[in-house]
Design an enzyme around this catalytic site. Structure first.
Site, PDB file in Angstrom:
ATOM      1  N   HIS A   1     -96.152 -71.946 -45.383  1.00 35.17           N
ATOM      2  CA  HIS A   1     -94.847 -71.411 -44.988  1.00 35.17           C
ATOM      3  C   HIS A   1     -94.136 -72.241 -43.925  1.00 35.17           C
ATOM      4  O   HIS A   1     -92.989 -71.978 -43.613  1.00 35.17           O
ATOM      5  CB  HIS A   1     -94.966 -69.957 -44.525  1.00 35.17           C
ATOM      6  CG  HIS A   1     -95.592 -69.805 -43.160  1.00 35.17           C
ATOM      7  ND1 HIS A   1     -96.946 -69.787 -42.985  1.00 35.17           N
ATOM      8  CD2 HIS A   1     -95.051 -69.681 -41.934  1.00 35.17           C
ATOM      9  CE1 HIS A   1     -97.215 -69.653 -41.694  1.00 35.17           C
ATOM     10  NE2 HIS A   1     -96.083 -69.598 -41.029  1.00 35.17           N
TER      11      HIS A   1
HETATM   12  C1  UD1 Z   1     -92.847 -66.918 -38.251  1.00 39.37           C
HETATM   13  C2  UD1 Z   1     -93.291 -67.638 -36.988  1.00 39.37           C
HETATM   14  C3  UD1 Z   1     -94.586 -68.403 -37.286  1.00 39.37           C
HETATM   15  C4  UD1 Z   1     -95.639 -67.473 -37.885  1.00 39.37           C
HETATM   16  C5  UD1 Z   1     -95.050 -66.803 -39.134  1.00 39.37           C
HETATM   17  C6  UD1 Z   1     -96.065 -65.835 -39.746  1.00 39.37           C
HETATM   18  C7  UD1 Z   1     -91.472 -68.420 -35.504  1.00 39.37           C
HETATM   19  C8  UD1 Z   1     -90.737 -69.590 -35.022  1.00 39.37           C
HETATM   20  N1  UD1 Z   1     -92.321 -68.622 -36.533  1.00 39.37           N
HETATM   21  O1  UD1 Z   1     -92.504 -67.919 -39.213  1.00 39.37           O
HETATM   22  O2  UD1 Z   1     -95.081 -68.927 -36.073  1.00 39.37           O
HETATM   23  O3  UD1 Z   1     -96.772 -68.238 -38.267  1.00 39.37           O
HETATM   24  O4  UD1 Z   1     -93.875 -66.090 -38.751  1.00 39.37           O
HETATM   25  O5  UD1 Z   1     -95.663 -65.296 -40.951  1.00 39.37           O
HETATM   26  O6  UD1 Z   1     -91.308 -67.340 -34.983  1.00 39.37           O
HETATM   27  N2  UD1 Z   1     -87.998 -63.976 -44.341  1.00 39.37           N
HETATM   28  C9  UD1 Z   1     -87.889 -63.016 -45.304  1.00 39.37           C
HETATM   29  N3  UD1 Z   1     -88.342 -61.758 -45.021  1.00 39.37           N
HETATM   30  C10 UD1 Z   1     -88.850 -61.430 -43.808  1.00 39.37           C
HETATM   31  C11 UD1 Z   1     -88.937 -62.422 -42.814  1.00 39.37           C
HETATM   32  C12 UD1 Z   1     -88.526 -63.691 -43.102  1.00 39.37           C
HETATM   33  O7  UD1 Z   1     -87.416 -63.265 -46.404  1.00 39.37           O
HETATM   34  O8  UD1 Z   1     -89.251 -60.272 -43.620  1.00 39.37           O
HETATM   35  C13 UD1 Z   1     -87.534 -65.344 -44.642  1.00 39.37           C
HETATM   36  C14 UD1 Z   1     -86.151 -65.549 -44.130  1.00 39.37           C
HETATM   37  O9  UD1 Z   1     -85.436 -66.245 -45.081  1.00 39.37           O
HETATM   38  C15 UD1 Z   1     -86.315 -66.409 -42.908  1.00 39.37           C
HETATM   39  C16 UD1 Z   1     -87.600 -67.162 -43.205  1.00 39.37           C
HETATM   40  O10 UD1 Z   1     -88.386 -66.269 -44.011  1.00 39.37           O
HETATM   41  O11 UD1 Z   1     -85.242 -67.262 -42.704  1.00 39.37           O
HETATM   42  C17 UD1 Z   1     -88.346 -67.499 -41.961  1.00 39.37           C
HETATM   43  O12 UD1 Z   1     -88.696 -66.330 -41.230  1.00 39.37           O
HETATM   44  P1  UD1 Z   1     -89.015 -66.422 -39.654  1.00 39.37           P
HETATM   45  O13 UD1 Z   1     -89.529 -65.138 -39.176  1.00 39.37           O
HETATM   46  O14 UD1 Z   1     -87.862 -66.997 -38.924  1.00 39.37           O
HETATM   47  O15 UD1 Z   1     -90.174 -67.480 -39.568  1.00 39.37           O
HETATM   48  P2  UD1 Z   1     -91.517 -67.592 -40.391  1.00 39.37           P
HETATM   49  O16 UD1 Z   1     -91.397 -68.786 -41.224  1.00 39.37           O
HETATM   50  O17 UD1 Z   1     -91.926 -66.320 -41.036  1.00 39.37           O
END
Ligand code: UD1
Length: 373
Positions: A205
């Site tokens: 991811h």
């Molecule tokens: C985040 C953490 C990472 C952790 C990971 C665990 C940061 C910088 N990163 O990364 O350290 O290892 O979580 O899973 O905080 N999205 C969805 N549904 C959701 C949440 C996210 O579709 O419920 C998608 C969105 O398009 C979003 C992307 O995932 O833009 C990234 O989500 P985000 O929470 O910003 O970071 P992660 O990659 O999940």
């Protein structure tokens, strides 16, 4: 009663707060559990609360996904209002996500004692948001809980201002608490028609691997090259990229499934032949379970997993051949262990690197003394 704000927002933080929330409430604290809403999809959030028996959040800030600045900023605005209303006596943040950063900065600006759990971790890769987040949290925290003495020494070398306490690893305590239930309750891997030891598990991811079709395709080819089925529970951000990736179908042997809850993921990992991942948490969980792991990154903050022998780095955007070579190496190494060596590993050696298992009670006791002192 002292009010403790616990700030969580992303999947690994739900895992980390589960036993601590319980211990804080049993220890006589009034906990306000605050969900920032960073992870909002039910399969990344609700399922963990249900399975791990985490109380429903007292507040959900519902920030959702956005650029890092906007996401973190919105969390800070909402947290400031929350703290003004409830005036917590201390605030807990976990690990290294944007929710950690927002909680840390808001607490320190409002003079609320800040407690950072999983302090002292460094990957030395400044391109990762997690590295900035954990450095900032460590330097503004009043109490820093470390999983081992090496993490504590790093903090001493950086001359952090807060009190450093070695307490062990909360994720390991959670894993050992829930493993029997996971192995009893989960139908994985049988539900996929797979026998224990007959498959690998893949998760990707990190933006460097997952947001680039060529990198992701190469990882899928590497997984397919293992010569055994590989199960890939895909994070929502990756599912979007995979949708447009013709190679996903071409990577025969890689089976995409929805993100799994904690118990199913634990059962699937515990019975795997090998794990391929760029997640910090899953690297650790593989080592706790004695399962070989190849990390799809150039660095890791969890260097103990490398020192213990069961984790190998394949690099960011790794080539398929490199993934296969590293996997074969670590699978072979683990195959040479007899039952006595594995028992020794899961007991004495893990304890040496990841500390004792009564982590949540050590943290609760230390907090009581800190707030009394
Ligand atoms: C985040 C953490 C990472 C952790 C990971 C665990 C940061 C910088 N990163 O990364 O350290 O290892 O979580 O899973 O905080 N999205 C969805 N549904 C959701 C949440 C996210 O579709 O419920 C998608 C969105 O398009 C979003 C992307 O995932 O833009 C990234 O989500 P985000 O929470 O910003 O970071 P992660 O990659 O999940």
């Amino acid at each position: 009663m002292k009010i403790i704000a616990t700030i969580v927002g992303a999947r690994p933080q739900f895992i980390k707060c589960a036993l601590l929330s319980r211990a804080l409430r049993e220890g006589g604290f009034a906990e306000r559990l605050i969900h920032t809403g960073q992870h909002y999809a039910p399969e990344l959030s609700d399922v963990f609360f249900a399975e791990l028996g985490i109380p429903q959040p007292d507040a959900n800030l519902e920030v959702g996904s956005d650029t890092h600045g906007r996401q973190t900023g919105r969390m800070m605005i909402a947290l400031e209002e929350e703290f003004e209303r409830h005036r917590p006596d201390a605030a807990f943040v976990f690990g290294d996500t944007n929710s950690t950063l927002a909680g840390a900065l808001t607490a320190v600006k409002m003079g609320i004692p800040l407690i950072h759990v999983e302090a002292g971790m460094r990957s030395r890769d400044r391109s990762m948001p997690e590295e900035h987040n954990r450095i900032v949290a460590d330097h503004v925290a009043d109490v820093l809980f470390c999983h081992n003495a090496a993490a504590a020494e790093r903090l001493e070398d950086e001359a952090v201002a807060g009190d450093i306490v070695v307490c062990g690893d909360l994720m390991r305590e959670t894993l050992s608490h829930f493993l029997p239930r996971a192995l009893g309750a989960s139908s994985y891997p049988a539900r996929l028609g797979l026998a224990p030891g007959a498959y690998g598990v893949l998760t990707v991811h990190r933006p460097v691997n997952a947001d680039d079709s060529a990198a992701l395709a190469e990882i899928l080819h590497g997984a397919a090259g293992l010569g055994r089925p590989v199960i890939f529970p895909a994070h929502p951000r990756v599912q979007r990229h995979l949708a447009g990736l013709a190679e996903a179908g071409a990577a025969k042997g890689v089976r995409l499934v929805e993100p799994l809850g904690y118990l199913d993921m634990l059962a699937l990992t515990a019975r795997a032949a090998v794990v391929l991942t760029d997640s910090g948490g899953l690297q650790k969980e593989a080592t706790f379970l004695g399962i070989p792991c190849v990390t799809l990154r150039s660095t890791t903050e969890w260097t103990e997993t490398i020192d213990l022998g069961l984790n190998r780095l394949a690099g960011d955007r790794p080539a398929a051949e490199r993934i296969v070579a590293e996997a074969e190496r670590v699978i072979r190494l683990r195959a040479g262990w007899d039952a006595r060596k594995l028992d020794d590993f899961r007991g004495r050696r893990l304890e040496k690197h990841f500390g004792p298992l009564n982590v949540s009670s050590i943290i609760t006791q230390t907090l009581t003394e800190f707030l009394e002192g």
